[in-house]
Design an enzyme around this catalytic site. Structure first.
Site, PDB file in Angstrom:
ATOM      1  N   THR A  70       0.837  -1.203   0.000  1.00 45.78           N
ATOM      2  CA  THR A  70       0.000   0.000   0.000  1.00 45.78           C
ATOM      3  C   THR A  70       0.872   1.254   0.000  1.00 45.78           C
ATOM      4  O   THR A  70       0.655   2.176  -0.804  1.00 45.78           O
ATOM      5  CB  THR A  70      -0.928  -0.016   1.238  1.00 45.78           C
ATOM      6  OG1 THR A  70      -1.742  -1.185   1.162  1.00 45.78           O
ATOM      7  CG2 THR A  70      -1.808   1.217   1.287  1.00 45.78           C
ATOM      8  N   GLN A 177       1.195  -9.083  -6.259  1.00 43.98           N
ATOM      9  CA  GLN A 177       0.733 -10.478  -6.363  1.00 43.98           C
ATOM     10  C   GLN A 177       1.661 -11.321  -7.229  1.00 43.98           C
ATOM     11  O   GLN A 177       1.571 -12.547  -7.222  1.00 43.98           O
ATOM     12  CB  GLN A 177      -0.682 -10.528  -6.943  1.00 43.98           C
ATOM     13  CG  GLN A 177      -1.745  -9.982  -6.012  1.00 43.98           C
ATOM     14  CD  GLN A 177      -2.028 -10.890  -4.814  1.00 43.98           C
ATOM     15  OE1 GLN A 177      -1.730 -12.082  -4.822  1.00 43.98           O
ATOM     16  NE2 GLN A 177      -2.589 -10.311  -3.770  1.00 43.98           N
ATOM     17  N   SER A 197       5.281  -6.491  -1.888  1.00 39.73           N
ATOM     18  CA  SER A 197       4.839  -6.619  -0.502  1.00 39.73           C
ATOM     19  C   SER A 197       5.338  -7.954   0.046  1.00 39.73           C
ATOM     20  O   SER A 197       5.054  -9.007  -0.541  1.00 39.73           O
ATOM     21  CB  SER A 197       3.310  -6.561  -0.471  1.00 39.73           C
ATOM     22  OG  SER A 197       2.847  -6.943   0.800  1.00 39.73           O
ATOM     23  N   GLY A 198       6.058  -7.911   1.170  1.00 39.54           N
ATOM     24  CA  GLY A 198       6.690  -9.122   1.706  1.00 39.54           C
ATOM     25  C   GLY A 198       5.717 -10.241   2.030  1.00 39.54           C
ATOM     26  O   GLY A 198       5.991 -11.411   1.786  1.00 39.54           O
ATOM     27  N   THR A 235      13.070   5.137  10.991  1.00 43.83           N
ATOM     28  CA  THR A 235      14.100   4.161  11.372  1.00 43.83           C
ATOM     29  C   THR A 235      13.839   2.850  10.639  1.00 43.83           C
ATOM     30  O   THR A 235      12.716   2.344  10.639  1.00 43.83           O
ATOM     31  CB  THR A 235      14.088   3.949  12.899  1.00 43.83           C
ATOM     32  OG1 THR A 235      14.323   5.227  13.497  1.00 43.83           O
ATOM     33  CG2 THR A 235      15.154   2.970  13.345  1.00 43.83           C
ATOM     34  N   CYS A 322     -15.775  -7.259  -1.468  1.00 45.44           N
ATOM     35  CA  CYS A 322     -14.436  -6.649  -1.405  1.00 45.44           C
ATOM     36  C   CYS A 322     -13.879  -6.719   0.019  1.00 45.44           C
ATOM     37  O   CYS A 322     -14.113  -7.679   0.741  1.00 45.44           O
ATOM     38  CB  CYS A 322     -14.370  -5.298  -2.080  1.00 45.44           C
ATOM     39  SG  CYS A 322     -14.931  -3.903  -1.166  1.00 45.44           S
TER      40      CYS A 322
HETATM   41  N1  PLP Z   1      -1.579  -4.392  -4.381  1.00 48.87           N
HETATM   42  C1  PLP Z   1      -2.146  -5.591  -4.577  1.00 48.87           C
HETATM   43  C2  PLP Z   1      -2.332  -6.094  -5.958  1.00 48.87           C
HETATM   44  C3  PLP Z   1      -2.540  -6.367  -3.481  1.00 48.87           C
HETATM   45  O1  PLP Z   1      -3.101  -7.560  -3.679  1.00 48.87           O
HETATM   46  C4  PLP Z   1      -2.340  -5.859  -2.174  1.00 48.87           C
HETATM   47  C5  PLP Z   1      -2.799  -6.615  -0.989  1.00 48.87           C
HETATM   48  O2  PLP Z   1      -3.745  -7.368  -1.039  1.00 48.87           O
HETATM   49  C6  PLP Z   1      -1.737  -4.595  -2.026  1.00 48.87           C
HETATM   50  C7  PLP Z   1      -1.369  -3.892  -3.161  1.00 48.87           C
HETATM   51  C8  PLP Z   1      -1.473  -4.020  -0.675  1.00 48.87           C
HETATM   52  O3  PLP Z   1      -0.350  -4.624  -0.082  1.00 48.87           O
HETATM   53  P1  PLP Z   1      -0.100  -4.577   1.493  1.00 48.87           P
HETATM   54  O4  PLP Z   1      -1.069  -5.522   2.114  1.00 48.87           O
HETATM   55  O5  PLP Z   1       1.320  -5.003   1.659  1.00 48.87           O
HETATM   56  O6  PLP Z   1      -0.293  -3.165   1.910  1.00 48.87           O
END
Ligand code: PLP
Length: 390
Positions: A70, A177, A197-198, A235, A322
């Site tokens: 995000t 993804q 995203s880890g 940090t 959703c």
């Molecule tokens: N983008 C996509 C395509 C995602 O599927 C997600 C999470 O479901 C995100 C962004 C957001 O990632 P995070 O959960 O690490 O904030």
């Protein structure tokens, strides 16, 4: 229990956990501190940066650690918009992006940017011709995700990025993804910015990366102590970065074999489930993530299916409600042209890398029984079954 919701989050890899532990217990120094003790933390952080860079075919100096997908998505859009706002106000995003992009687009509109949404075809693909027509001399950024989180469709990013560049426009892709599930090579894709995203590839939650190609104009999103070369303050989460890098390295080492094995199991699942009447696979039939099997079942609600699957020990998810309490069908399913009533009957199964044939057969049997049972109770099933298919 069979956990078939790996697109929502994944189990932390034991290798990643083991790599992280010393940075909680022994090497807890602040990497920005000057004394010798902090040196190990700094070294761990920089090693993680190099490891992530190697997996993506990038330079270590192009890898910036963030708090997740995000933040990376927000930063890419807002950071470029702020840096290039004087050059142009036009930004293109696709209709099937995650809310991290869509809501940032809404915010940018309020700041005076013109954020246009590119439509997708029935498989959720942004056709290159659609982008070509939408690009303008004042388009400063295009953002199209590499793989969709609900329907698994993989976009033709290479072609889309080339079109943007021919127009002197920057290109961002949300690869949240995709990373750890299909090859992600920033040189091959030709992108300027890429989000990771880890926790989507067995790394820790609350960790992410924004890849920023050298010399890409972008301003920071988070201001403060000037960490990450003055581009992302705060940090550093050393243990998090180390865990993310260890998980990504582990996934990339066996990517080809895992893709072949998981795709074969996914195909077994899809062909068995498609034997049910009035049932469709959503997303592209071939260009899709190996792990995601997403369906619509007419005449029943996705949530009812999920509850019944849960009672049988299977964790899955639905696109219909959703992530919130809204009962609106998912924007992705509407964007690919599904009628509301069909979109309400959606289920997504996202297989893990440890999935077995027995797991898949159990899912097939349970899902088939659940769908048949619910339809037997549905007051609309008989009427729906008589209708011509849409
Ligand atoms: N983008 C996509 C395509 C995602 O599927 C997600 C999470 O479901 C995100 C962004 C957001 O990632 P995070 O959960 O690490 O904030």
């Amino acid at each position: 229990m069979i956990y078939a919701d790996n697109a929502a989050t994944t189990k932390l890899s034991p290798t990643a956990l083991a790599a992280m532990m010393p940075y909680f217990t022994q090497e807890y120094g602040n990497p920005s501190s000057l004394y010798d003790f902090a040196g190990q933390a700094k070294a761990g952080l920089e090693q993680a940066r190099s490891d992530v860079a190697r997996c993506l075919n990038a330079q270590p100096g192009e890898i910036f650690f963030t708090s997740g997908g995000t933040e990376s998505d927000n930063w890419a859009l807002r950071g470029v918009a702020e840096a290039l706002g004087k050059k142009g106000k036009h930004i293109l995003i696709s209709a099937v992006e995650h809310h991290a992009i869509l809501h940032t687009g809404d915010w940018l509109r309020k700041q005076g940017f013109e954020v246009e949404v590119l439509p997708v075809d029935e498989y959720g693909v942004v056709r290159p011709g659609t982008l070509e027509k939408a690009l303008r001399p004042d388009t400063i950024l295009v953002s199209v995700m590499l793989a969709n989180n609900e329907i698994g469709t993989i976009q033709p990013i290479q072609e889309l990025a080339a079109l943007a560049h021919a127009n002197k426009t920057l290109f961002h892709t949300d690869a949240v993804q995709a990373a750890g599930h299909i090859p992600v090579d920033v040189q091959e894709l030709g992108v300027d910015l890429l989000s990771l995203s880890g926790h989507k590839f067995h790394g820790p939650r609350g960790t992410g990366v924004l890849y920023i190609r050298q010399r890409t104009p972008i301003l920071p999103l988070i201001l403060g102590g000037g960490q990450e070369h003055n581009r992302r303050s705060g940090t550093e989460n050393v243990a998090g970065a180390v865990g993310l890098a260890a998980a990504l390295t582990e996934r990339c080492a066996t990517l080809e074999e895992d893709m072949a094995r998981i795709s074969a199991l996914r195909n077994r699942l899809v062909s068995a489930i498609l034997r049910l009447p009035r049932t469709r696979l959503t997303g592209h039939p071939l260009n899709r993530l190996p792990s995601i099997a997403s369906f619509t079942f007419e005449a029943i609600e996705g949530e009812s299916i999920l509850l019944q699957l849960d009672a049988r020990g299977i964790c899955a998810s639905s696109g219909s409600a959703c992530s919130s309490t809204s009962l609106e069908p998912s924007h992705v399913l509407l964007a690919i042209g599904l009628p509301h009533e069909v979109a309400h009957g959606s289920v997504r199964l996202s297989l893990g890398d440890d999935v077995t044939e027995e797991d898949v057969d159990h899912i097939i049997q349970s899902l088939t029984e659940v769908v048949n049972d619910l339809r037997a109770m549905s007051p609309v099933w008989d009427a729906v079954a008589q209708k011509p298919t849409w």
